[in-house]
Every structure is written in C-alpha cells, then in structure tokens.
Motif scaffolding. Structure first.
Motif, PDB file in Angstrom:
ATOM      1  N   ALA A 180       2.118   1.836  -3.508  1.00 28.92           N
ATOM      2  CA  ALA A 180       1.028   2.353  -4.341  1.00 28.92           C
ATOM      3  C   ALA A 180       0.802   3.835  -4.077  1.00 28.92           C
ATOM      4  O   ALA A 180       0.611   4.626  -5.011  1.00 28.92           O
ATOM      5  CB  ALA A 180      -0.254   1.561  -4.066  1.00 28.92           C
ATOM      6  N   LEU A 181       0.852   4.231  -2.808  1.00 31.29           N
ATOM      7  CA  LEU A 181       0.654   5.636  -2.447  1.00 31.29           C
ATOM      8  C   LEU A 181       1.834   6.489  -2.909  1.00 31.29           C
ATOM      9  O   LEU A 181       1.651   7.568  -3.495  1.00 31.29           O
ATOM     10  CB  LEU A 181       0.480   5.757  -0.934  1.00 31.29           C
ATOM     11  CG  LEU A 181       0.200   7.165  -0.377  1.00 31.29           C
ATOM     12  CD1 LEU A 181      -1.136   7.697  -0.909  1.00 31.29           C
ATOM     13  CD2 LEU A 181       0.190   7.142   1.147  1.00 31.29           C
ATOM     14  N   GLY A 182       3.059   5.985  -2.651  1.00 33.04           N
ATOM     15  CA  GLY A 182       4.241   6.765  -2.986  1.00 33.04           C
ATOM     16  C   GLY A 182       4.446   6.959  -4.472  1.00 33.04           C
ATOM     17  O   GLY A 182       4.951   7.995  -4.907  1.00 33.04           O
ATOM     18  N   TRP A 210       9.513   3.475   2.088  1.00 33.80           N
ATOM     19  CA  TRP A 210       9.255   2.263   1.328  1.00 33.80           C
ATOM     20  C   TRP A 210      10.464   1.804   0.529  1.00 33.80           C
ATOM     21  O   TRP A 210      10.552   0.635   0.126  1.00 33.80           O
ATOM     22  CB  TRP A 210       8.046   2.432   0.400  1.00 33.80           C
ATOM     23  CG  TRP A 210       8.238   3.386  -0.763  1.00 33.80           C
ATOM     24  CD1 TRP A 210       7.842   4.686  -0.836  1.00 33.80           C
ATOM     25  CD2 TRP A 210       8.847   3.097  -2.031  1.00 33.80           C
ATOM     26  NE1 TRP A 210       8.174   5.234  -2.054  1.00 33.80           N
ATOM     27  CE2 TRP A 210       8.785   4.278  -2.810  1.00 33.80           C
ATOM     28  CE3 TRP A 210       9.435   1.968  -2.585  1.00 33.80           C
ATOM     29  CZ2 TRP A 210       9.293   4.369  -4.106  1.00 33.80           C
ATOM     30  CZ3 TRP A 210       9.941   2.042  -3.883  1.00 33.80           C
ATOM     31  CH2 TRP A 210       9.863   3.234  -4.624  1.00 33.80           C
ATOM     32  N   PRO A 227       0.816  -1.218   0.000  1.00 27.99           N
ATOM     33  CA  PRO A 227       0.000   0.000   0.000  1.00 27.99           C
ATOM     34  C   PRO A 227       0.850   1.270   0.000  1.00 27.99           C
ATOM     35  O   PRO A 227       0.480   2.268  -0.652  1.00 27.99           O
ATOM     36  CB  PRO A 227      -0.820  -0.120   1.296  1.00 27.99           C
ATOM     37  CG  PRO A 227      -0.873  -1.593   1.579  1.00 27.99           C
ATOM     38  CD  PRO A 227       0.469  -2.097   1.148  1.00 27.99           C
ATOM     39  N   SER A 228       1.989   1.255   0.698  1.00 23.69           N
ATOM     40  CA  SER A 228       2.865   2.427   0.732  1.00 23.69           C
ATOM     41  C   SER A 228       3.477   2.695  -0.637  1.00 23.69           C
ATOM     42  O   SER A 228       3.625   3.847  -1.048  1.00 23.69           O
ATOM     43  CB  SER A 228       3.979   2.226   1.775  1.00 23.69           C
ATOM     44  OG  SER A 228       3.454   2.043   3.058  1.00 23.69           O
ATOM     45  N   THR A 284      -2.128   2.003  -8.864  1.00 24.49           N
ATOM     46  CA  THR A 284      -3.249   1.187  -8.407  1.00 24.49           C
ATOM     47  C   THR A 284      -2.715  -0.131  -7.840  1.00 24.49           C
ATOM     48  O   THR A 284      -1.571  -0.527  -8.121  1.00 24.49           O
ATOM     49  CB  THR A 284      -4.195   0.864  -9.575  1.00 24.49           C
ATOM     50  OG1 THR A 284      -3.493   0.042 -10.528  1.00 24.49           O
ATOM     51  CG2 THR A 284      -4.671   2.142 -10.259  1.00 24.49           C
ATOM     52  N   PRO A 285      -3.522  -0.839  -7.038  1.00 20.23           N
ATOM     53  CA  PRO A 285      -3.075  -2.136  -6.519  1.00 20.23           C
ATOM     54  C   PRO A 285      -2.662  -3.112  -7.620  1.00 20.23           C
ATOM     55  O   PRO A 285      -1.666  -3.828  -7.468  1.00 20.23           O
ATOM     56  CB  PRO A 285      -4.307  -2.639  -5.754  1.00 20.23           C
ATOM     57  CG  PRO A 285      -4.976  -1.389  -5.280  1.00 20.23           C
ATOM     58  CD  PRO A 285      -4.795  -0.402  -6.411  1.00 20.23           C
ATOM     59  N   SER A 308      -1.349  -0.590   9.035  1.00 18.28           N
ATOM     60  CA  SER A 308      -0.054   0.036   8.804  1.00 18.28           C
ATOM     61  C   SER A 308       0.942  -1.034   8.366  1.00 18.28           C
ATOM     62  O   SER A 308       0.661  -2.237   8.479  1.00 18.28           O
ATOM     63  CB  SER A 308       0.443   0.697  10.093  1.00 18.28           C
ATOM     64  OG  SER A 308       0.752  -0.309  11.053  1.00 18.28           O
ATOM     65  N   LYS A 321       1.900   6.641  -6.714  1.00 15.87           N
ATOM     66  CA  LYS A 321       0.596   6.974  -7.300  1.00 15.87           C
ATOM     67  C   LYS A 321       0.147   5.885  -8.275  1.00 15.87           C
ATOM     68  O   LYS A 321      -0.156   6.140  -9.442  1.00 15.87           O
ATOM     69  CB  LYS A 321       0.642   8.340  -7.998  1.00 15.87           C
ATOM     70  CG  LYS A 321       0.960   9.496  -7.046  1.00 15.87           C
ATOM     71  CD  LYS A 321       1.011  10.816  -7.788  1.00 15.87           C
ATOM     72  CE  LYS A 321       1.196  11.983  -6.823  1.00 15.87           C
ATOM     73  NZ  LYS A 321       2.434  11.893  -6.019  1.00 15.87           N
ATOM     74  N   PHE A 361      -3.799  -5.432   0.718  1.00 12.08           N
ATOM     75  CA  PHE A 361      -4.651  -4.315   0.297  1.00 12.08           C
ATOM     76  C   PHE A 361      -5.998  -4.308   1.010  1.00 12.08           C
ATOM     77  O   PHE A 361      -6.678  -3.285   1.038  1.00 12.08           O
ATOM     78  CB  PHE A 361      -4.864  -4.361  -1.219  1.00 12.08           C
ATOM     79  CG  PHE A 361      -3.620  -4.048  -2.008  1.00 12.08           C
ATOM     80  CD1 PHE A 361      -3.122  -2.760  -2.061  1.00 12.08           C
ATOM     81  CD2 PHE A 361      -2.946  -5.050  -2.684  1.00 12.08           C
ATOM     82  CE1 PHE A 361      -1.972  -2.463  -2.784  1.00 12.08           C
ATOM     83  CE2 PHE A 361      -1.790  -4.770  -3.409  1.00 12.08           C
ATOM     84  CZ  PHE A 361      -1.302  -3.478  -3.458  1.00 12.08           C
TER      85      PHE A 361
END
Length: 403
Positions: free
Chosen positions: A39-41, A163, A36-37, A45-46, A237, A43, A232
């Motif tokens: 994906a966030l870092g 990450w 998830p980190s 999708t899973p 955390s 930008k 996901f």
C-alpha cells in the motif's frame, strides 16, 4: 479404513505433489506481511490492496468449474504442470508491477494457475497416496497448513528487503515444484469418460454437497477476514506480521492433521463443524473487542488461536465435500471449491471497506455473523448430511449422524 502403512509412507510422486502444494498454498499467506508495504509502495488504500486477494480467489473460484474438463482431456500430470507454469509466469510478473491495477491483474492470472493445480493436486494425491482417502486428505491439508504458515515467514523475510521479492521467490519455488513433478510423477492416464463443463454445477444439485459448499462459503468469509484485514490493524513491521501469521499457520497445520481426525472419531464430522464454527465466531468477537479498544495483544492472541478452528474446518469440510455425494471426487471438489472460494473473493474487499468506512471492529463482527449463519445452514439442512454417517462409521463413530 485402510491403514496402508501410515500417512508418512508415501510414493515419491505424492511427496513431489505435496511439496508443490505447500508452495502453492504459500501464495495465500505470502502477501500478508507486506500488505502495508505494498500500500505504501504503490500509494494505495487498504481496500485497493485487498483486491490482490479478491482477484486471486475470484478467478480461482470460476476456474474451478473448468479444471475437471481440462484434466479429463489432457490428464492430471499435464494439468498440474500447466497450473504450475501459469503460477511461475504470473508470480514473476507480479514482482514487476508498477501499479495496484497491474498487481491485481497479475494475481488474477496467478489464481487461474492455482485453480488448475490445487484442484488436480487433491485428486492426484488421493489417487496415488497409500492409506486411503482419509490419509490423502490429511496429507493434503498438512500441505495447506504448512504452506499457509510458511508463506508469512517467506513474505516477511523477503518483503522486509523489498515488497517485490516475495513474488520472485514464489516463482522460483514453483519452478522447482514444476521440475519435481515433471520428473517424479508418472504420466496419469486420461480418464475414459470426459468431464462435461456443466458437471460441477450439476453436482451442486445434490443437497449434501450444496449444504457443505454454502456453509463453507460463509466460513471462508470469516477465514479471509482474519487473513486479509488483520495486517492493517496490527501496526507491526513485516517481521512482526509474519511472526503472528506464522503462529496462526502452525495452529492451522496442527489442528488439520492432529486435531480433526480424533475429534471426528469422538463426536462426528458435523459436530466438529459446529464446534469449529462456534469457536471461530467467539475468537472473531475477541478480535473485534480488542481492535475496538486498541488492545493489540488481544488481537494477536485471538488471531493466532483462530488457526485452530480454521484447521479443523479445512480438513472436515474437504473430507465432507469428497464423501457426501456420489459425484466423482474431482467433480465434487470443483463444485465445492467454486462456491467456497467465493467467500475468499468477497471477504477481503468487503471487510477492508467496512473497516475503512465504519470501524476496525466491524469486519470481525461480520465474520462472527457469517459463522453463525454457517451453523444455521448446517442445522436446518442436516438431513442432507446423512451420507456423512458412513464417514463417521469409518472413523469409529456410531452415534453422531445428523438427526
């Protein structure tokens, strides 16, 4: 079956190889807590992030076809060192990625190094370990279980900071493994007969090896559905995800080392595979129901417990692949791993897409179906598995041969 003085009484070179194997297998679970980190870092999708698994295992699978060809020309030690060097380089490069595409590409290079190391490490451990092939395979699977369980913890610890850190951490540990093998493992002689590139594919013409390999493909689809998609849906955390998969990995390790051998002695190899696949299917359904109803505790419990059938399967499938045909062990291992890792390559992307497009319960339902298909393959092709009767006889089982 040779006693050989016990599984823990091994030459230093075996322990050095086993340590490097632990770190190599850490790479499988390392990214779980930070998916998830990432994906966030970046930008992403899973399903885009899941390609980290797909590229890694796809290249690993294909590269398995050339591992024997390489090791039969330059020797086992040099092949191990080449694989470790590639992992060090590409793991470090993965930590510098600026996009998902770059990260996926570097994971592919990592997969090439992993294939050269993992396939050769099993052959080296089997050749150098005391206590015979069974003890060597259990030791190898213990390294797998320990690596898979430690990977999420290392990923969580470093990933909570950044990450990128777990990738640099893996590169550092693999460099240590490189030094240990370079200094402690004696140079292995180049085999008198060089392995042909076509040997692993030809080995799969054996009915027993192909049955084992294709059953393992469906099993690995279920296995990596749990590993790649569950982070996901946990909503935790990196530390929380790492704790869940640490518990899962401990179950893998304990079942591999302490569960599989006594069960084989009691009911036979093929029956253990049926039992483990059936249990994994039930737990996949449990995850599907829990995920569909939003019961996170159920997802956590079933995910951790799924490590038990996975550990049983890992040991028994590996030993079966080594013993079911008359092909040399490195060749049989290469052909078997080529097929089975295709399941690991397909599952992460397919499962994540199913979860994104249809619903979070669907990937696990598909995993349960794959377990059922694997059991069907074992049953319908059971006559090809008669050679495993000699393995069962070594384990003290006299009445559990396939019908």
């Amino acid at each position: 079956m040779s006693s050989g003085g016990g599984i823990l009484r091994q030459p230093t070179s075996v322990w050095a190889t086993a340590f490097a194997a632990v770190v190599a297998f850490m790479g499988i679970g390392l990214v779980d807590p930070i998916l998830p980190s990432i994906a966030l870092g970046l930008k992403a999708t899973p399903s885009e992030v899941s390609l980290l698994f797909t590229s890694y295992f796809l290249v690993t699978a294909v590269a398995m076809l050339v591992t024997g060809w390489v090791s039969s020309r330059i020797g086992g030690k040099r092949t191990l060192l080449a694989g470790l060097a590639l992992v060090v380089v590409f793991a470090a490069l993965a930590g510098t990625s600026g996009s998902v595409a770059e990260l996926v590409g570097f994971r592919a290079g990592w997969g090439l190094g992993n294939a050269l190391f993992v396939a050769t490490a099993l052959a080296v451990i089997v050749g150098a370990a005391s206590g015979g092939a069974e003890s060597a395979i259990i030791l190898y699977e213990a390294a797998l279980g320990l690596g898979i369980s430690a990977g999420p913890l290392v990923g969580a610890l470093l990933g909570d900071w950044n990450w990128r850190a777990p990738f640099f951490g893996t590169a550092t540990l693999m460099a240590a493994g490189f030094v240990l093998i370079a200094t402690l493992l004696r140079a292995t002689p180049t085999p008198a007969v060089r392995t042909r590139l076509s040997a692993p594919i030809r080995a799969l013409a054996h009915g027993g090896l192909s049955t084992t390999a294709f059953t393992a493909l469906f099993y690995n689809f279920a296995f990596f559905t749990v590993l790649a998609f569950t982070p996901f849906i946990l909503g935790m955390s990196p530390y929380g995800i790492g704790a869940v998969f640490f518990g899962w990995g401990v179950c893998v390790a304990l079942a591999s080392v302490f569960g599989a051998p006594p069960l084989q002695r009691r009911i036979g190899s093929v029956n253990v595979l049926h039992l483990a696949l059936g249990l994994l299917a039930v737990l996949q359904i449990g995850i599907a129901v829990s995920a569909g109803t939003g019961a996170r505790v159920g997802v956590v419990v079933c995910t951790i417990l799924s490590g038990i059938p996975i550990g049983l399967n890992n040991t028994v499938f590996t030993e079966s692949a080594m013993e079911v045909s008359d092909a040399p062990r490195p060749v049989a291992s290469a052909g078997y791993n080529f097929v089975r890792w295709m399941g690991g390559a397909l599952a992460p992307f397919v499962a994540t897409k199913l979860g994104e497009e249809i619903g979070v319960a669907v990937p696990y339902a598909a995993g349960a179906v794959c377990c059922a298909i694997g059991m069907a393959v074992l049953y319908t092709r059971r006559h090809h598995l008669r050679p495993l009767a000699r393995v069962d006889l070594d384990h003290g089982v006299r009445d559990a041969a396939p019908a």
